[in-house]
Structures are given as structure tokens and as C-alpha cells.
Design an enzyme around this catalytic site. Structure first.
Site, PDB file in Angstrom:
ATOM      1  CB  SER A 597     120.121  47.612  12.377  1.00  0.00           C
ATOM      2  OG  SER A 597     120.560  48.922  12.675  1.00  0.00           O
ATOM      3  CE1 TYR A 610     123.279  47.409   7.976  1.00  0.00           C
ATOM      4  CE2 TYR A 610     122.221  49.215   9.162  1.00  0.00           C
ATOM      5  CZ  TYR A 610     122.913  48.025   9.165  1.00  0.00           C
ATOM      6  OH  TYR A 610     123.246  47.432  10.354  1.00  0.00           O
TER       7      TYR A 610
END
Length: 729
Positions: A597, A610
Site C-alpha cells: 500500500s 495497517y
């Protein structure tokens, strides 16, 4: 003729109510499809049918006699109107003079090939479908409808040492025997002469080849085909050897679990062996019919003889590789040693066959690796350029086994002479057909595993890699979602040829499996299923990931933190570590793409677990690139927030984000409409001002799995629309 309900060995499928709604050409297509639908009647891509029909001449409007015949390539079961060539009968008959003139000069071999080039001069109504080499077999039979099929029962008679006598015994004066010769113009003339010499006959058995029969009514022709096949099948059934088939059993089949465990161990190495020149996809078969053959006393002798019908060995090569391994007395190490020795010997044998039979103008020797491997106790592994082709290879060797069983029950099985086999395998016309085939796609011959394929980026990636030829393993924690994506791919690309009614286990262009990537045993079990389905693995794309939001106070509990790292970091490692054995045993280059990401490079509030896990995943990419080199390239795909179709953005999270950013919405709006609003909001944060979609990510994941990035490994590719906060510093 038998009555429709009397057939035991073929399926009677003719429906008058439907056939009577069709025009003459459509009735030919219908007849072809229902003949091809039964694999006991004709093999995939084999056989052809024709009808001679009065049609208006495009120039004069006068009625002229036109023959519609299945053209080159294609398959009777799936043929459409466009698969049939159409030719003027008067022009086809005029070609006899051209052929006879050349024959008188003693150049029959050359003129046989040249005659194929004459067929375009006979084409009716500018039909672009290329004519088959079997065209004269239909044209010169003076009946309106002709069926040429490759039934196992009839080929068993055609490949038997006493075939002519059996033909007489089974059919009396209704059917006559014609010795083997290569299909072409001269064989058409031979058939014409056979009818002249034997008025009233209904069919001909072509030695080592198949059956051809005719009638002036199309339904009558269809029923005659079934009747002639049924008679041969009943004769063979009455003479079947039962427990003494193929000399009786020498070995016992291993229990399925034991056989599978051996295949899990051996298939990657075996795939690497057969893929030295080009990659192949496997199909495993372990049913009773094939096990009866591979475990028999006569299997070694019969396998060495090779196949008889030309259509068979064009798919299976001149012979299979039979591994003389004792499943009751030898272990896996002995099997692997015999596989290695057997493969080397097979290549030497094939080169010797080529050098002994080649002509000065023969094409160069093709891939010398076997397409069929037979292992006592385990079964058959067939290979092809994709799953469909490997299933067809398996189908054709099943046909060959059925032929050998029938022939050995009433006489002695006889294979085509090696020179005849070579002259068909390396026929100039066959070589030209191979050269006309379009270039293979970027992921052709590749087995691509997409983890997270049930939705979002993973689903789009599965669709993208399939579009360019990949055989796709759709994996998801949700088994139903994985299977739904695989079903979608099958709907788009079909199961391929050689599937209906074969009884061959396996799958089509895609398979859906479940796996928990945080559980090593789950991943290992899933990979074992991939090995049985396709024989190996080439490319792995992991799109699975999880975002666990903090509680209302902003805190992430220990178990949620651990779960986030388990999925986003350890999951990718476990997949790579388990796939590593397969890659290394195959010895074939591969790729791994891990989805990370842009958050890995951007610190922000509210996603600490995350974002940190994705930073670790970025470094995992670099570490695995080192660990798996030089065989496997490892790269990372770093999306920005992808909302569309994402399982990480359920409706409640979307609404929470819309509320957080003061974006107007209504509870009555559909979830995708709400997702679109949120995606457009995020897009305004980027330099390109466009929402990031799953398809955007899929395109990069696909490219990283192809040779387009063959010199790139250890890199992270951001697909974020231009988030300057994520620029490398």
C-alpha cells in the site's frame, strides 16, 4: 438399422421436431454436433461430415450442386455454420483431370499437397473456411450425405491384424475394407472405386483410420453411422477379455491418498522435465479404464507400439513414456530416478525416430519431450499448452487405450508404421497449419495463482491474467467467492475442447480454491490441489489483505494488531515459502507479486497497524527478491485507497468515512453509489484527480507477472493516482 432405444454403445440424439425447423446447411451442423457430442463416435477435432445441397449461384441465380463439408480445424461437437467449407461439385470433379495429369508424370506425392492449394478455386460464395484434406473423401462418394468418424470400436477393428476378416464377419457385404493410406486426393479416388466395385455397400472401414458411410437422407446417414458403430462395439463387447484384458494385471493401483501424496512430490519436477523447451500444463487421470492399462502385463509392449489413428498421435506424439516402476515394491526415490532416466531415453528415442524417418525437406525436429506419461499404480499425466489441450491429449490416449483393448480382444493390435506416422506428424500441410496459428499470448502456458480473487483487486487481476492466456487459480478465504470468480472465467472462456463426456478429471481455464494464508497447512493443502489440477505453478499474485480500524478511542487491541500482521505480512511470507519448493523443483522461472500500500510510505492517524504492516510488507518484497533469486522475481504493488468492489470497504465503513469527511449521502443509496462518492473524494487528493479502480491495480499486477518486467525485481510500484505524500524521499 437399430431402433433409437436399442443403442447401448452410442447415444441416439436425433430430434425430428428440431431438425425439421432447420435449413439444409443447419441440418448438417446439427448432425455434426450430435455426432461429435459422443466421444465414443469421434474424437475432439477429428472426423468430418458433409452434405451436397442445391444452392443458387451468386452470379447466375441458377441452382448448382454445392458440397458443404467440415473445414480444416474445428470440432464436430462445437462446429457452427462458419466451420464448414462450401465448394462447387462440378469444379471438384474437374480436379480429377488435374490430378491424373500429374500422376502420369510420377509426381503423386507432390501433387497430393498441391491439390489442397486447388480447393480455393472451387469455393462457393467466397466462403473463407479452408477446406480439409479429407474433402475428396466426401466429394467422390456419389451420395448426398457422408459421415467420416473415428469411433474407438471401429478403429479397434481398423487397427487389428485381422481387420479385413473382422470387417466381413461383423458387417457381411454392407461394409468393405480399404487398406491404410494417408488422407488426400488419391484416397478419395480409392473410395470412389471401392463403391464402383462393390455396388450397394453402405460404408468403408479405413485401415488404421476410421469409418466412412453415406446415405441420400441426412437422418438416415446419421442413423447408419450409429448402427455401424454399435455393431462393432457389440462384437468387441462379446469378445472382451475381462480380467485377462491386456494380459491381466501385474500391479495394483495405489490407494488414492497414497497416489496423490506421490504426485504432490513428483509433479513439479516432472513438469520441469517436460517443459525444457516450452511450458506445459498437466492433466492427471486415475480412473479405472486407464489404471487397467497402466497396471497390466502388456502395457509396456503396447505403449511402445504407439497409437494407430493419425488423429491420436498428432496429439500424443508417436508413443507415451511408460515408467517401469513397481508401486508395491519401490519407493518415491526410485520413481524419480526412473522418471529422469526414462525422460532422457525418450528424448533419444524421439531424435532417433526423427533422424531415421526425416526427408531432405522435413521441418526441423519439434519438442522431443513426451506428451503422455504412464506410471503403474498412479495413472496417466497428459500435457498440453493449456488445460484444454492437456485434457484433449488425455482424451486421445484414452481413445488409444480403448482401441488397443478392442483390437487385442479379437486379434493383435497393429500400430501405424513409423515412417507413415512420421510423414503425417511432419507433413508440410501440418507444418503450415502450425505456422498459421496466432502468436501465443503473454501468459500462455503459465499457471497463475491469484490470492484474494473473490473480490476487488484480486477478482480484477484474475480476469486480467486470464485475458492474456493464463490458467488461473482463484484463491480466497471465502470458498464461494473464489469459485464464483472461477465460474465467471469459465463462462467467458469456456471449458475448452475435449471436455464433454470424457470422464477425465480436472478443471478448465480456472479453478476456485479456499485457503487461509495465515495457516501454513491450509496453504500447503491448497497448493497440492493446484498441482493435481495443473501440474505446477508459475506466477503468484497476493492481493489478500485486511484493514482493522481502531476502536472509538483510537486504540488497536493486541489481537487485532497481531491479526493485521498475520494477514498482511506473514501471509505473504507463508505463500512464498510454500510455493518456493514447487518453483525450485520445476526449475522454471516464476514471479511473485505482493500487494502492499502507499500507506507504507505515509504516516497518518487512524491506521497505525495497517500502515506499519504494509511497511513491513514492502521490506518483505525486497527480502524475498533476494531469497528467491535468480529463479523468481518478486515485486510489490502499492495501491492508494481502492474503494470500488473492495471487501475492505463494506457499507458501514463507507458510511463512516462519508460521515467523517462531511460528504452528503442517503441511506437509500446503493452501496456501490456510496463507494463511488467516497472514491471521487479520495481522487481529489491525487495529482491525476481520478478514482483508483481495481482494474488499474490488475493491469500492473499482470504486467509484473509477464516478461515485460523480466529484468525487474525487489521493486514497489505505486498505483495511486499521484499521491505526492507517498513520493520516495
Amino acid at each position: 438399422m437399430y431402433q433409437p432405444g436399442d443403442y447401448k454403445h452410442v447415444n441416439y440424439l436425433w430430434d425430428d421436431a428440431y431438425a425439421n425447423t432447420l435449413d439444409p446447411v443447419e441440418r448438417l451442423v446439427y448432425r455434426s454436433n450430435i455426432l461429435g457430442d459422443d466421444q465414443r463416435i469421434t474424437n475432439t477435432g477429428g472426423g468430418n461430415t458433409s452434405s451436397k445441397i442445391m444452392m443458387p449461384d451468386p452470379l447466375t441465380g441458377e441452382k448448382v450442386d454445392i458440397m458443404y463439408v467440415k473445414g480444416s480445424g474445428g470440432d464436430l461437437r462445437t462446429a457452427k455454420r462458419a466451420n464448414f467449407a462450401s465448394l462447387y461439385m462440378d469444379k471438384l470433379n474437374a480436379l480429377k483431370g488435374v490430378y491424373d495429369s500429374a500422376d502420369e508424370k510420377g509426381v503423386k506425392t507432390e501433387i497430393e499437397d498441391a491439390m489442397v492449394g486447388m480447393y480455393p478455386h472451387c469455393v462457393y460464395n467466397l466462403n473463407p473456411r479452408a477446406s480439409s484434406i479429407d474433402t475428396p473423401l466426401h466429394a467422390f462418394i456419389p451420395y448426398r450425405h457422408v459421415d467420416h468418424t473415428h469411433p474407438n470400436a471401429v478403429i479397434a477393428i481398423a487397427a487389428c491384424s485381422n481387420g479385413p476378416q473382422l470387417t466381413k464377419e461383423i458387417y457381411g457385404d454392407e461394409v468393405v475394407w480399404v487398406d491404410w493410406q494417408r488422407p488426400g486426393f488419391d484416397l478419395g479416388l480409392v473410395l470412389e472405386e471401392a463403391l464402383q466395385m462393390n455396388p450397394g455397400i453402405k460404408g468403408i472401414i479405413l485401415g488404421a483410420h476410421g469409418l466412412i458411410n453415406w446415405a441420400d437422407d441426412d437422418k438416415e446417414c446419421y442413423e447408419l453411422s450409429l448402427t455401424l458403430i454399435e455393431k462393432a462395439a457389440r462384437y468387441l463387447e462379446a469378445h472382451d477379455q475381462g480380467d485377462k484384458t491386456f494380459g491381466g494385471q501385474q500391479y495394483q493401483a495405489l490407494p488414492e491418498l497414497d497416489a496423490n501424496n506421490i504426485l504432490y512430490t513428483t509433479l513439479p519436477t516432472l513438469r520441469g522435465m517436460v517443459s525444457q523447451d516450452q511450458r506445459f500444463i498437466g492433466t492427471v487421470q486415475m480412473d479405472e479404464a486407464i489404471m487397467t492399462f497402466v497396471n497390466s502385463k502388456d502395457a509396456v509392449r503396447l505403449a511402445e507400439l504407439g497409437t494407430s489413428c493419425p488423429d491420436h498421435f498428432l496429439r500424443t506424439k508417436i508413443k507415451p513414456l511408460f515408467v517401469d516402476w513397481n508401486p508395491q515394491a519401490e519407493d518415491v526415490d526410485a520413481l524419480m530416478a526412473k522418471l529422469e532416466t526414462g525422460m532422457a531415453q525418450y528424448r533419444e528415442d524421439y531424435a532417433a525416430y526423427y533422424n531415421q524417418c526425416k526427408h531432405p525437406d522435413s521441418p526441423a525436429m519439434r519438442d522431443a519431450n513426451p506428451r503422455v506419461i504412464l506410471i503403474p499404480g498412479i495413472g496417466m499425466i497428459a500435457w498440453g499448452k493449456n488445460k484444454s489441450e492437456s485434457r484433449v491429449t488425455a482424451e486421445f490416449y484414452n481413445n488409444a487405450v480403448a482401441v488397443m483393448r478392442g483390437a487385442e480382444s479379437v486379434g493383435e493390435y497393429v500400430a501405424l508404421p513409423r515412417q507413415e506416422a512420421f510423414d503425417i506428424e511432419y507433413w508440410a500441410l501440418e507444418e503450415a497449419k502450425l505456422r498459421r496459428m496466432p502468436p501465443e499470448k503473454a501468459l500462455a502456458r503459465n499457471i497463475v495463482m491469484v490470492i484474494g480473487a473473490g473480490s476487488g483487486i484480486g477478482e480484477s487481476t484474475a480476469l486480467r491474467v486470464a485475458k492474456d492466456g493464463g490458467q488461473v487459480v482463484c484463491v480466497d478465504l471465502n470458498a464461494d467467492a473464489a469459485q464464483a470468480t472461477a465460474a465467471k472465467l469459465t463462462d467467458i472462456y469456456g471449458m475448452g475442447i475435449g471436455v464433454a463426456g470424457t470422464g477425465i478429471s480436472g478443471c478448465g481455464p480456472a479453478i476456485g480454491l479456499s485457503a487461509d494464508i495465515t495457516n501454513r497447512e491450509s496453504v500447503r493443502a491448497m497448493l497440492n490441489q493446484v498441482l493435481l489440477a495443473y501440474g505446477g505453478i508459475d506466477n503468484v499474485i497476493v492481493t489478500a489483505g485486511v484493514f482493522v480500524p481502531p476502536d472509538k478511542s483510537g486504540h488497536v487491541s493486541d489481537d487485532k494488531w497481531r491479526f493485521t500482521f498475520d494477514v498482511n505480512v506473514m501471509g505473504g511470507y507463508i505463500v512464498a515459502d510454500e510455493a518456493r519448493r514447487i518453483w525450485e523443483e520445476q526449475g522454471l522461472t516464476g514471479t511473485l507479486v505482493l500487494t502492499t500500500s502507499v500507506n507504507a510510505a505515509v504516516s497518518k492517524k487512524g491506521s497505525v497497524a495497517y500502515d506499519t504492516s504494509k511497511a513491513a510488507a514492502n521490506h518483505l518484497v525486497r527480502e524475498l527478491a533476494v531469497e528467491l533469486s535468480p529463479l523468481v522475481r518478486v515485486n510489490g504493488l502499492a495501491p492508494a485507497t481502492v474503494v470500488e468492489g473492495s471487501s475492505m470497504f463494506p457499507r458501514d465503513r463507507v458510511i463512516s468515512s462519508l460521515t467523517k469527511y462531511n460528504i452528503d449521502y442517503s441511506d437509500a443509496e446503493e452501496t456501490e453509489a456510496l463507494r463511488s462518492k467516497l472514491a471521487n473524494f479520495y481522487a481529489q487528493r491525487t495529482l491525476t484527480k481520478q478514482p483508483i479502480t481495481p482494474d488499474d491495480q490488475a493491469e500492473v499486477a499482470y504486467l509484473l507477472s509477464t516478461d515485460a518486467f523480466s529484468k525487474t525485481t525487489g521493486q514497489i510500484f505505486s498505483v495511486d493516482g499521484g499521491l505526492h505524500e507517498a513520493f520516495l524521499r
